[in-house]
Scaffold this motif. Structure first.
Motif, PDB file in Angstrom:
ATOM      1  N   LEU A   1      -7.156  37.335 -30.538  1.00 49.60           N
ATOM      2  CA  LEU A   1      -6.941  38.605 -31.234  1.00 49.60           C
ATOM      3  C   LEU A   1      -5.516  38.770 -31.717  1.00 49.60           C
ATOM      4  CD1 LEU A   1      -9.006  41.140 -29.081  1.00 49.60           C
ATOM      5  CD2 LEU A   1      -9.644  40.010 -31.206  1.00 49.60           C
ATOM      6  N   GLY A   2      -4.618  37.866 -31.312  1.00 50.60           N
ATOM      7  CA  GLY A   2      -3.238  37.955 -31.747  1.00 50.60           C
ATOM      8  C   GLY A   2      -2.460  39.075 -31.083  1.00 50.60           C
ATOM      9  N   VAL A   3      -2.757  39.351 -29.812  1.00 51.18           N
ATOM     10  CA  VAL A   3      -2.071  40.426 -29.082  1.00 51.18           C
ATOM     11  C   VAL A   3      -1.477  39.852 -27.794  1.00 51.18           C
ATOM     12  CG1 VAL A   3      -3.555  42.232 -30.029  1.00 51.18           C
ATOM     13  CG2 VAL A   3      -4.218  41.066 -27.908  1.00 51.18           C
TER      14      VAL A   3
ATOM     15  N   ALA B   1      -6.310  45.351 -33.510  1.00 52.65           N
ATOM     16  CA  ALA B   1      -6.283  43.907 -33.760  1.00 52.65           C
ATOM     17  C   ALA B   1      -7.687  43.372 -34.033  1.00 52.65           C
ATOM     18  CB  ALA B   1      -5.665  43.185 -32.565  1.00 52.65           C
ATOM     19  N   TYR B   2      -8.649  43.930 -33.290  1.00 46.83           N
ATOM     20  CA  TYR B   2     -10.039  43.494 -33.491  1.00 46.83           C
ATOM     21  C   TYR B   2     -10.500  43.799 -34.917  1.00 46.83           C
ATOM     22  CZ  TYR B   2     -15.089  43.851 -33.618  1.00 46.83           C
ATOM     23  OH  TYR B   2     -16.402  43.741 -33.982  1.00 46.83           O
ATOM     24  N   ARG B   3     -10.202  45.005 -35.403  1.00 46.77           N
ATOM     25  CA  ARG B   3     -10.617  45.361 -36.752  1.00 46.77           C
ATOM     26  C   ARG B   3     -10.024  44.396 -37.787  1.00 46.77           C
ATOM     27  NH1 ARG B   3      -9.738  50.817 -34.912  1.00 46.77           N
ATOM     28  NH2 ARG B   3      -7.654  50.795 -35.848  1.00 46.77           N
ATOM     29  N   GLN B   4      -8.765  44.080 -37.589  1.00 44.45           N
ATOM     30  CA  GLN B   4      -8.096  43.182 -38.532  1.00 44.45           C
ATOM     31  C   GLN B   4      -8.682  41.769 -38.498  1.00 44.45           C
ATOM     32  OE1 GLN B   4      -4.013  43.543 -37.274  1.00 44.45           O
ATOM     33  NE2 GLN B   4      -3.654  45.442 -38.441  1.00 44.45           N
ATOM     34  N   MET B   5      -8.887  41.253 -37.296  1.00 44.80           N
ATOM     35  CA  MET B   5      -9.393  39.883 -37.164  1.00 44.80           C
ATOM     36  C   MET B   5     -10.850  39.772 -37.594  1.00 44.80           C
ATOM     37  SD  MET B   5      -6.724  38.280 -36.245  1.00 44.80           S
ATOM     38  CE  MET B   5      -7.325  36.687 -35.719  1.00 44.80           C
TER      39      MET B   5
ATOM     40  N   PHE C   1     -15.951  51.570 -27.261  1.00 39.03           N
ATOM     41  CA  PHE C   1     -15.306  51.767 -28.552  1.00 39.03           C
ATOM     42  C   PHE C   1     -16.304  51.475 -29.644  1.00 39.03           C
ATOM     43  CE2 PHE C   1     -12.284  51.909 -31.772  1.00 39.03           C
ATOM     44  CZ  PHE C   1     -12.309  50.753 -32.541  1.00 39.03           C
ATOM     45  N   GLU C   2     -16.584  52.476 -30.460  1.00 36.89           N
ATOM     46  CA  GLU C   2     -17.557  52.289 -31.529  1.00 36.89           C
ATOM     47  C   GLU C   2     -16.826  51.905 -32.806  1.00 36.89           C
ATOM     48  OE1 GLU C   2     -20.909  54.815 -34.046  1.00 36.89           O
ATOM     49  OE2 GLU C   2     -20.115  55.563 -32.133  1.00 36.89           O
ATOM     50  N   VAL C   3     -17.149  50.741 -33.350  1.00 38.04           N
ATOM     51  CA  VAL C   3     -16.513  50.265 -34.568  1.00 38.04           C
ATOM     52  C   VAL C   3     -17.420  50.570 -35.742  1.00 38.04           C
ATOM     53  CG1 VAL C   3     -15.579  48.264 -35.779  1.00 38.04           C
ATOM     54  CG2 VAL C   3     -15.400  48.413 -33.291  1.00 38.04           C
ATOM     55  N   ASN C   4     -17.027  51.537 -36.587  1.00 40.89           N
ATOM     56  CA  ASN C   4     -17.856  51.804 -37.752  1.00 40.89           C
ATOM     57  C   ASN C   4     -17.285  51.079 -38.965  1.00 40.89           C
ATOM     58  OD1 ASN C   4     -15.821  53.462 -39.006  1.00 40.89           O
ATOM     59  ND2 ASN C   4     -16.406  55.105 -37.591  1.00 40.89           N
TER      60      ASN C   4
ATOM     61  N   PHE D   1     -12.903  48.502 -42.304  1.00 44.43           N
ATOM     62  CA  PHE D   1     -12.365  48.156 -43.611  1.00 44.43           C
ATOM     63  C   PHE D   1     -11.244  49.079 -44.060  1.00 44.43           C
ATOM     64  CE2 PHE D   1     -16.441  46.046 -43.816  1.00 44.43           C
ATOM     65  CZ  PHE D   1     -16.037  44.794 -44.244  1.00 44.43           C
ATOM     66  N   GLY D   2     -10.565  49.655 -43.138  1.00 45.43           N
ATOM     67  CA  GLY D   2      -9.341  50.328 -43.492  1.00 45.43           C
ATOM     68  C   GLY D   2      -9.396  51.829 -43.430  1.00 45.43           C
TER      69      GLY D   2
END
Length: 322
Positions: free
Chosen positions: A9-11, A23-27, A100-103, A108-109
């Motif tokens: 994840l780059g952390v 970091a997850y969203r970005q990766m 954590f809910e990722v929508n 996408f920003g």
């Protein structure tokens, strides 16, 4: 070799839950297969990102992972968790601690809903781009063309007609096809039968059958474009005294006039009796006279004939030069 989830994840190991989620969203956005259609390893990288987030986003799993590394599952770290289920784009974290809910907007920003947004990079624009790419990739393609060589008789190439060919399909079935031969076709030309090639594997139209024509030679006639040439044997008497003889042509037998005194090699032109194309073009026929001397001429007749010819001395090779 064991995978370091923090490195994936780059952390750092001291990262907060918010930093891990960011970091997850970005990766995930960086390595998602739909965003990297030409990267064969994109799917594998994306799965590693999902696995890392699955562990580091869950406090219990993360604590065990920090203590025991990749052996954390042995100590009870294999159950529960908040990894997004189903479609990874849709998110849907579990109810466990640190869930954590990722929508889609988050991934996408943010700030761009399904209705679209004015800013570049919004989800609506990205979704439209993905849809266009997928539609382009999914578009059915035409089946493969098949090439076939067909030998046709000389007369058929001049007058036109029909021919039959047999093709063996990929399933082993033999298919018989009727081919229309256009008048005036020449060797090397191709006839296209649309839709008679290989079937499309993606639901598109079938390919075409390309038939290359090979014209068989004729024992007497030759062809030069629309022109036909034929050598016509005549007797000595016909050549000397002139005659009207029968001459076969593509359109039937005609009467050819041989003028008196015609020599071997003379060419008599017959207009409109050459090749007639389907487009209306018409060629001429040229008949080359070939004087045939009797083989069984009696000695006395030969002597008498020579005496007559001596009265008309000539040198037919006077113009012959190197």
């Amino acid at each position: 070799m064991a995978v370091d989830h923090y490195e994936t994840l780059g952390v750092s190991r001291q990262s907060t839950p918010e930093e891990i989620q960011k970091a997850y969203r970005q990766m995930a956005r960086k390595h998602h297969p739909d965003l990297n259609p030409n990267d064969a390893k994109a799917k594998e990288k994306f799965q590693q990102v999902q696995a890392a987030f699955d562990v580091l986003n869950d406090p219990q799993k993360r604590e065990l992972y920090d203590r025991y590394g990749n052996a954390y599952e042995t100590f009870g770290g294999g159950g529960g968790g908040s990894r997004p289920s189903g479609n990874p784009w849709a998110g849907g974290g579990g109810p466990g601690a640190g869930g954590f809910e990722v929508n889609l907007d988050d991934l996408f920003g943010g700030g761009a809903g399904m209705g679209g947004g004015s800013g570049a990079g919004g989800f609506a624009d990205l979704f439209k781009t993905f849809k266009q790419r997928n539609n382009k990739r999914a578009a059915p393609t035409k089946g493969q063309n098949i090439e076939h060589t067909l030998t046709v008789p000389f007369a058929t190439s001049v007058l036109g007609g029909e021919a039959h060919i047999s093709l063996q399909r990929v399933d082993g079935e033999i298919e018989s096809l009727r081919v229309k031969i256009p008048a005036g076709i020449e060797s090397g030309k191709k006839i296209r039968l649309r839709g008679k090639g290989e079937e499309s594997e993606s639901g598109g139209v079938a390919g075409d059958l390309l038939i290359k024509v090979d014209v068989a030679p004729h024992p007497h006639f030759r062809r030069q474009g629309n022109r036909l040439d034929v050598r016509v044997p005549v007797t000595l008497a016909e050549a000397v005294g002139g005659a009207k003889i029968d001459l076969p042509t593509p359109n039937g037998t005609i009467t050819l006039t041989v003028p008196p005194g015609t020599s071997s090699g003379s060419k008599l032109r017959v207009k409109g009796q050459g090749v007639k194309h389907s487009n209306g073009e018409v060629g001429d026929l040229f008949a080359e006279v070939l004087v045939v001397i009797p083989k069984d001429l009696a000695a006395e007749d030969r002597t008498e004939l020579l005496e007559v010819l001596k009265k008309y001395p000539q040198n037919p090779r006077a113009e012959l030069r190197w």
